[in-house]
Design an enzyme around this catalytic site. Structure first.
Site, PDB file in Angstrom:
ATOM      1  N   CYS A   6       0.810  -1.418  -0.102  1.00  0.00           N
ATOM      2  CA  CYS A   6       0.354  -0.124  -0.166  1.00  0.00           C
ATOM      3  C   CYS A   6       0.647   1.646  -0.342  1.00  0.00           C
ATOM      4  O   CYS A   6       1.814   1.462   1.008  1.00  0.00           O
ATOM      5  CB  CYS A   6      -1.055   0.073   1.529  1.00  0.00           C
ATOM      6  N   CYS A   9       0.637   3.154   2.979  1.00  0.00           N
ATOM      7  CA  CYS A   9       1.794   2.433   4.095  1.00  0.00           C
ATOM      8  C   CYS A   9       3.409   2.566   4.024  1.00  0.00           C
ATOM      9  O   CYS A   9       3.935   2.437   4.913  1.00  0.00           O
ATOM     10  CB  CYS A   9       1.441   1.029   4.335  1.00  0.00           C
ATOM     11  N   ASN A  88     -13.530   9.133  -0.097  1.00  0.00           N
ATOM     12  CA  ASN A  88     -14.122   8.631  -1.286  1.00  0.00           C
ATOM     13  C   ASN A  88     -14.213   6.515  -1.311  1.00  0.00           C
ATOM     14  O   ASN A  88     -13.265   6.341  -0.352  1.00  0.00           O
ATOM     15  CB  ASN A  88     -13.087   8.849  -2.926  1.00  0.00           C
ATOM     16  N   THR A  96      -9.019   5.772  -5.427  1.00  0.00           N
ATOM     17  CA  THR A  96      -7.475   5.412  -6.228  1.00  0.00           C
ATOM     18  C   THR A  96      -6.180   4.216  -4.842  1.00  0.00           C
ATOM     19  O   THR A  96      -5.921   3.735  -5.399  1.00  0.00           O
ATOM     20  CB  THR A  96      -7.110   6.368  -7.098  1.00  0.00           C
ATOM     21  N   HIS A 101      -8.532   7.464   4.031  1.00  0.00           N
ATOM     22  CA  HIS A 101      -8.239   8.190   4.203  1.00  0.00           C
ATOM     23  C   HIS A 101      -9.206   9.414   4.258  1.00  0.00           C
ATOM     24  O   HIS A 101      -9.749   9.415   3.114  1.00  0.00           O
ATOM     25  CB  HIS A 101      -6.842   9.230   2.880  1.00  0.00           C
ATOM     26  N   HIS A 103      -9.919  13.732   2.623  1.00  0.00           N
ATOM     27  CA  HIS A 103      -9.363  15.125   2.012  1.00  0.00           C
ATOM     28  C   HIS A 103      -9.598  15.723   2.993  1.00  0.00           C
ATOM     29  O   HIS A 103     -10.875  15.823   2.992  1.00  0.00           O
ATOM     30  CB  HIS A 103      -9.978  14.744   1.003  1.00  0.00           C
TER      31      HIS A 103
HETATM   32  P1  AMP Z   1      -8.863   8.622  -3.736  1.00  0.00           P
HETATM   33  O1  AMP Z   1      -9.061   9.001  -5.208  1.00  0.00           O
HETATM   34  O2  AMP Z   1      -9.340   9.761  -2.354  1.00  0.00           O
HETATM   35  O3  AMP Z   1      -8.269   7.204  -3.654  1.00  0.00           O
HETATM   36  O4  AMP Z   1      -7.275   9.734  -3.506  1.00  0.00           O
HETATM   37  C1  AMP Z   1      -6.059   9.316  -3.153  1.00  0.00           C
HETATM   38  C2  AMP Z   1      -5.402   9.978  -3.588  1.00  0.00           C
HETATM   39  O5  AMP Z   1      -3.527  10.092  -2.821  1.00  0.00           O
HETATM   40  C3  AMP Z   1      -4.916  11.317  -4.383  1.00  0.00           C
HETATM   41  O6  AMP Z   1      -5.655  12.479  -4.842  1.00  0.00           O
HETATM   42  C4  AMP Z   1      -3.707  11.519  -4.938  1.00  0.00           C
HETATM   43  O7  AMP Z   1      -3.648  12.855  -5.616  1.00  0.00           O
HETATM   44  C5  AMP Z   1      -2.935  11.202  -3.625  1.00  0.00           C
HETATM   45  N1  AMP Z   1      -1.475  11.071  -3.496  1.00  0.00           N
HETATM   46  C6  AMP Z   1      -1.114   9.380  -4.439  1.00  0.00           C
HETATM   47  N2  AMP Z   1       0.481   9.112  -4.083  1.00  0.00           N
HETATM   48  C7  AMP Z   1       0.381   9.812  -3.919  1.00  0.00           C
HETATM   49  C8  AMP Z   1       1.372  10.594  -2.552  1.00  0.00           C
HETATM   50  N3  AMP Z   1       2.423   9.168  -2.998  1.00  0.00           N
HETATM   51  N4  AMP Z   1       1.588  11.320  -1.830  1.00  0.00           N
HETATM   52  C9  AMP Z   1       0.403  12.238  -1.573  1.00  0.00           C
HETATM   53  N5  AMP Z   1      -0.318  12.117  -2.389  1.00  0.00           N
HETATM   54  C10 AMP Z   1      -0.625  10.544  -3.109  1.00  0.00           C
HETATM   55 ZN    ZN Z   2      -2.272   1.607   4.441  1.00  0.00          ZN
END
Ligand code: AMP
Ligand code: ZN
Length: 112
Positions: A6, A9, A88, A96, A101, A103
């Site tokens: 992950c 993680c 989300n 994604t 998490h 936001h």
């Molecule tokens: P979600 O689409 O709700 O799963 O949000 C995942 C978020 O993680 C997206 O807004 C991405 O831009 C962000 N994200 C993915 N990889 C990283 C990373 N390495 N550092 C910071 N944010 C990330």
């Molecule tokens: Zn994790």
């Protein structure tokens, strides 16, 4: 506890760099790498779980803890004029990263 594949993680373990704005034993807050607002932070529990549907009592305690911390963290990051929280869940929401998490979006007037 942590999932080896992950990405969040890996951020918690320090294997991937991040711009951390807050950290304690239960949670981490860092800047989203692709900000969708002038201020875009992600708040995550340090214990990995994918979805609210998979949240156990410990996960619920962590989520409550994070929600109680967010107002102060938001204020410290310039969001005294308001902010939006988004969680989300699943494909239709465009999730994604499958580590729960929150936001935290703000720093400007947000469209809906
Ligand atoms: P979600 O689409 O709700 O799963 O949000 C995942 C978020 O993680 C997206 O807004 C991405 O831009 C962000 N994200 C993915 N990889 C990283 C990373 N390495 N550092 C910071 N944010 C990330
Ligand atoms: Zn994790």
């Amino acid at each position: 506890m942590l999932d080896k594949d992950c990405i969040f993680c890996k951020i918690i373990r320090g294997e991937i760099p991040s711009s951390k704005v807050y950290e304690d034993e239960k949670m981490l807050v860092f800047k989203d790498i692709e900000p969708k607002a002038k201020v875009h932070l992600l708040a995550i529990p340090k214990n990995h779980f994918k979805l609210l549907a998979e949240m156990d009592e410990g996960g619920a305690e962590d989520l409550k803890y994070i929600l109680k911390k967010i107002p102060r963290i938001a204020k410290e990051n310039g969001l005294e004029n308001g902010y939006r929280l988004v969680i989300n869940q699943g494909d239709d929401a465009g999730q994604t990263v499958f580590h729960l998490h929150i936001h935290i979006l703000g720093g400007e007037t947000l469209g809906w």
